[in-house]
Design an enzyme around this catalytic site. Structure first.
Site, PDB file in Angstrom:
ATOM      1  N   GLU A   1       0.820  -1.214   0.000  1.00  0.00           N
ATOM      2  CA  GLU A   1       0.000   0.000   0.000  1.00  0.00           C
ATOM      3  C   GLU A   1       0.852   1.261   0.000  1.00  0.00           C
ATOM      4  O   GLU A   1       0.464   2.283  -0.573  1.00  0.00           O
ATOM      5  CB  GLU A   1      -0.944   0.015   1.223  1.00  0.00           C
ATOM      6  CG  GLU A   1      -2.050  -1.006   1.185  1.00  0.00           C
ATOM      7  CD  GLU A   1      -1.682  -2.343   1.800  1.00  0.00           C
ATOM      8  OE1 GLU A   1      -2.569  -3.216   1.929  1.00  0.00           O
ATOM      9  OE2 GLU A   1      -0.484  -2.519   2.173  1.00  0.00           O
TER      10      GLU A   1
ATOM     11  N   PHE B   1     -12.765  -7.308  12.980  1.00  0.00           N
ATOM     12  CA  PHE B   1     -11.574  -7.739  12.242  1.00  0.00           C
ATOM     13  C   PHE B   1     -11.164  -6.679  11.217  1.00  0.00           C
ATOM     14  O   PHE B   1     -11.985  -6.208  10.450  1.00  0.00           O
ATOM     15  CB  PHE B   1     -11.861  -9.067  11.539  1.00  0.00           C
ATOM     16  CG  PHE B   1     -10.719  -9.559  10.693  1.00  0.00           C
ATOM     17  CD1 PHE B   1      -9.522  -9.960  11.276  1.00  0.00           C
ATOM     18  CD2 PHE B   1     -10.823  -9.602   9.309  1.00  0.00           C
ATOM     19  CE1 PHE B   1      -8.459 -10.418  10.511  1.00  0.00           C
ATOM     20  CE2 PHE B   1      -9.769 -10.051   8.528  1.00  0.00           C
ATOM     21  CZ  PHE B   1      -8.579 -10.458   9.130  1.00  0.00           C
TER      22      PHE B   1
ATOM     23  N   LYS C   1     -18.030  -1.113   4.186  1.00  0.00           N
ATOM     24  CA  LYS C   1     -18.316  -2.148   3.194  1.00  0.00           C
ATOM     25  C   LYS C   1     -19.786  -2.168   2.779  1.00  0.00           C
ATOM     26  O   LYS C   1     -20.111  -2.365   1.605  1.00  0.00           O
ATOM     27  CB  LYS C   1     -17.899  -3.514   3.743  1.00  0.00           C
ATOM     28  CG  LYS C   1     -17.912  -4.617   2.692  1.00  0.00           C
ATOM     29  CD  LYS C   1     -17.276  -5.893   3.206  1.00  0.00           C
ATOM     30  CE  LYS C   1     -17.210  -6.952   2.106  1.00  0.00           C
ATOM     31  NZ  LYS C   1     -16.550  -8.195   2.595  1.00  0.00           N
TER      32      LYS C   1
ATOM     33  N   MET D   1      23.601   9.696   5.007  1.00  0.00           N
ATOM     34  CA  MET D   1      23.400  10.963   5.700  1.00  0.00           C
ATOM     35  C   MET D   1      23.505  10.794   7.211  1.00  0.00           C
ATOM     36  O   MET D   1      24.025  11.673   7.911  1.00  0.00           O
ATOM     37  CB  MET D   1      22.045  11.574   5.314  1.00  0.00           C
ATOM     38  CG  MET D   1      21.870  13.003   5.785  1.00  0.00           C
ATOM     39  SD  MET D   1      23.085  14.159   5.091  1.00  0.00           S
ATOM     40  CE  MET D   1      22.295  14.571   3.533  1.00  0.00           C
TER      41      MET D   1
END
Length: 585
Positions: A76, A138, A188, A496
């Site tokens: 994602e 869930f 949903k 760095m």
């Protein structure tokens, strides 16, 4: 889906009449179908995402839909960084989709990245059914609550009838005023519910009316200050790029004869070859830029927010300057640096008004003084014939692309070397995480940029540390033949961090060794991508030319020395005139 297919709508820029008429039909459809129709009506041609249980109705609606183009990433975070890169490259709103719970929370870093840099993204997440919200179901997470500090606005959709209006509002909010990410959380059951699709033609949001037209009196005050100034300086930031105001800035600088420095996100907003361009200021800015900031008598900030990496120690920043600040976000004016001439409005509109009356400053001697600093202390490094220097790699890429590529970077030393040694000609040609400094951003953001412009050369410059955070997106490049040229500046350490530990922490090197990283050539080949390696100049030139001649994606592993540092450097807690110049002190 191929990269060519995804760009078809992008090339036309408009929906054809038949498709638009079909999308606008007031059919009784599901919330998922409403979402897809609304995105198409907003001109969205590519969505980046990853499915899961709470968005399965949405993904089911995609099945067999020839008009809707979705790119499946491998994480994602890859999806939202790709959407971010798409948005920065095009100026359009980027879109990504993820499921509830861990899918949504995996977007958080990408949302914060876009928020800090004012990038327009619409983030669509699924949620558990409305009846289960608040029960610790869930994969339930309060993503609107989690992301409240890092979104411009967010919606939890509870009624399917509201969905078309919410999507229209989300795109409007994301792309107007100070741009930024907007989140739409869809339970949903809402994505499954059916209702008549009613497109919202006009948008009116109570309390949201960004100021874009400036107060003319403030513009006049600015122009009067310019005429009186003998050492004026323009600080141009990302706001110039986002407003599409590069041409207006060029006209203003030439009419007023004011030198220009550009922040990291402002690079490309003013041509680097122009005689009035001085360089990038700040922690790793040029000597001339930082010295000009410390000696100017009028500082005009245009679309820049006085970030701490630009100002460094505030007590001592631009001590002799009268400060004018042009910004679309009134909250930025006076936030960090006291402002004498505030000018709230869209940067492009402000500059268009200013250009109508702009007259030259008394800056001839000042321009000569700055030119002397540029000549005396240019950006430079100790080259080597036996070792490959990272600065040489960036110079080589700049010269061979003639500044015409879209360059994305990850975060670290390589990012600063790109800012210093790549010569940017055009706005939106540098895509980098400025405010948040997000490792893992560079490679997936290049995928988004390449999806937007399949015929342009896109070069992703990464460190060996940050590249490994999203290296799995190589699969996406291989499957869809997305021809990004993936450069790895491989110094085998967190460069760095090592530099700070060497300079600030008395060389106490702690947990920066990246030994055990994979063979990047073999890793690329495992995904079906060409991999090349270079350890000296000759190999570097040969490998880079082979990469440019290859029509598909290529990974080029440039092995460089571990202990190379980025200079100039201004240490935290010191002022801009306390620069470390490295070997050229």
């Amino acid at each position: 889906m191929s990269v060519q297919t995804a760009s078809t709508n992008q090339a036309t820029g408009l929906l054809n009449g038949d498709l638009r008429d079909r999308l606008l039909k007031p059919d009784v459809i599901s919330g998922s179908e409403m979402l897809l129709r609304s995105l198409l009506l907003e001109g969205v041609d590519t969505v980046f995402g990853y499915p899961g249980g709470s968005v399965l109705y949405i993904y089911d609606a995609m099945h067999g839909n020839p008009d809707f183009h979705h790119l499946l990433t491998r994480h994602e975070q890859g999806a939202i960084h790709a959407a971010d890169g798409y948005a920065r490259a095009t100026g359009k709103v980027g879109v990504c989709i993820a499921t509830s719970g861990p899918g949504a929370t995996n977007l958080v870093t990408g949302i914060a990245t876009a928020y800090m840099d004012s990038v327009p993204i619409v983030v669509i997440t699924g949620n558990v059914p409305t009846s289960a919200i608040g029960t610790d179901a869930f994969q339930e997470a309060d993503i609107t609550g989690i992301t409240m500090p890092i979104t411009k606005h967010s919606y939890l959709v509870r009624d399917v009838h509201d969905l078309p209006r919410i999507i229209r509002e989300a795109f409007h909010i994301a792309s107007t005023g100070r741009k930024g990410p907007v989140l739409i959380d869809i339970p949903k059951d809402v994505s499954a519910a059916k209702a008549k699709f009613e497109y919202v033609d006009k948008i009116s949001i109570r309390g949201y009316n960004p100021t874009v037209t400036p107060n003319k009196l403030q513009v006049d005050r600015l122009l009067k200050a310019v005429e009186k100034a003998s050492k004026p300086l323009i600080l141009a930031g990302g706001g110039v790029v986002y407003a599409g105001a590069g041409q207006q800035l060029l006209e203003f600088a030439e009419k007023t004869q004011i030198p220009v420095i550009t922040t990291l996100l402002g690079l490309g907003g003013f041509p680097s070859a122009h005689k009035l361009w001085v360089g990038m200021p700040g922690m790793h800015g040029t000597y001339a830029s930082n010295t000009a900031l410390q000696n100017c008598d009028l500082l005009i900030s245009i679309g820049a927010r006085f970030d701490d990496r630009v100002t460094m120690k505030l007590d001592g920043f631009a001590p002799t300057a009268k400060v004018a600040h042009i910004d679309v976000d009134p909250a930025e004016i006076g936030k960090n640096v006291p402002t004498d001439i505030p000018c709230v409005g869209d940067v492009k509109i402000v500059l268009e008004q200013a250009n109508q009356k702009a007259k030259p400053a008394k800056s001839e001697a000042w321009i000569g003084e700055i030119e002397g600093w540029k000549q005396q202390y240019p950006l430079r490094y100790k080259d080597s014939e036996s070792e490959l220097k990272p600065q040489y790699v960036i110079e080589m890429i700049s010269e061979t692309t003639d500044g015409e590529a879209i360059v994305t970077t990850d975060v670290g030393q390589h990012q600063m070397w790109v800012a210093q040694f790549y010569k940017f000609k055009h706005a939106r040609s540098l895509i980098t995480s400025g405010g948040l400094g997000t490792m893992g951003f560079g490679f997936p953001s290049a995928i988004g940029a390449q999806m937007a412009f399949p015929d342009k050369l896109v070069v992703s410059v990464n460190g060996d540390g940050g590249f490994q955070m999203c290296a799995q997106e190589l699969a996406v490049c291989a499957i869809h033949n997305i021809p990004v040229k993936i450069v790895i500046i491989n110094n085998q350490v967190l460069g760095m961090v090592r530099q700070w530990q060497e300079i600030i922490y008395d060389n106490r090197l702690s947990h920066i060794d990246l030994a055990g990283s994979p063979d990047f050539v073999k890793l690329a080949e495992a995904y079906g991508v060409k991999g090349l390696r270079a350890t000296n100049k000759e190999e570097a030139r040969k490998a880079w030319q082979e990469a440019l001649n290859t029509p598909g994606p290529v990974v080029i592993d440039f092995v460089v020395r571990k202990d190379e540092n980025v200079f100039p450097m201004v240490q935290a807690g010191t002022t801009l005139d306390e620069m470390l110049l490295g070997d050229y002190e």
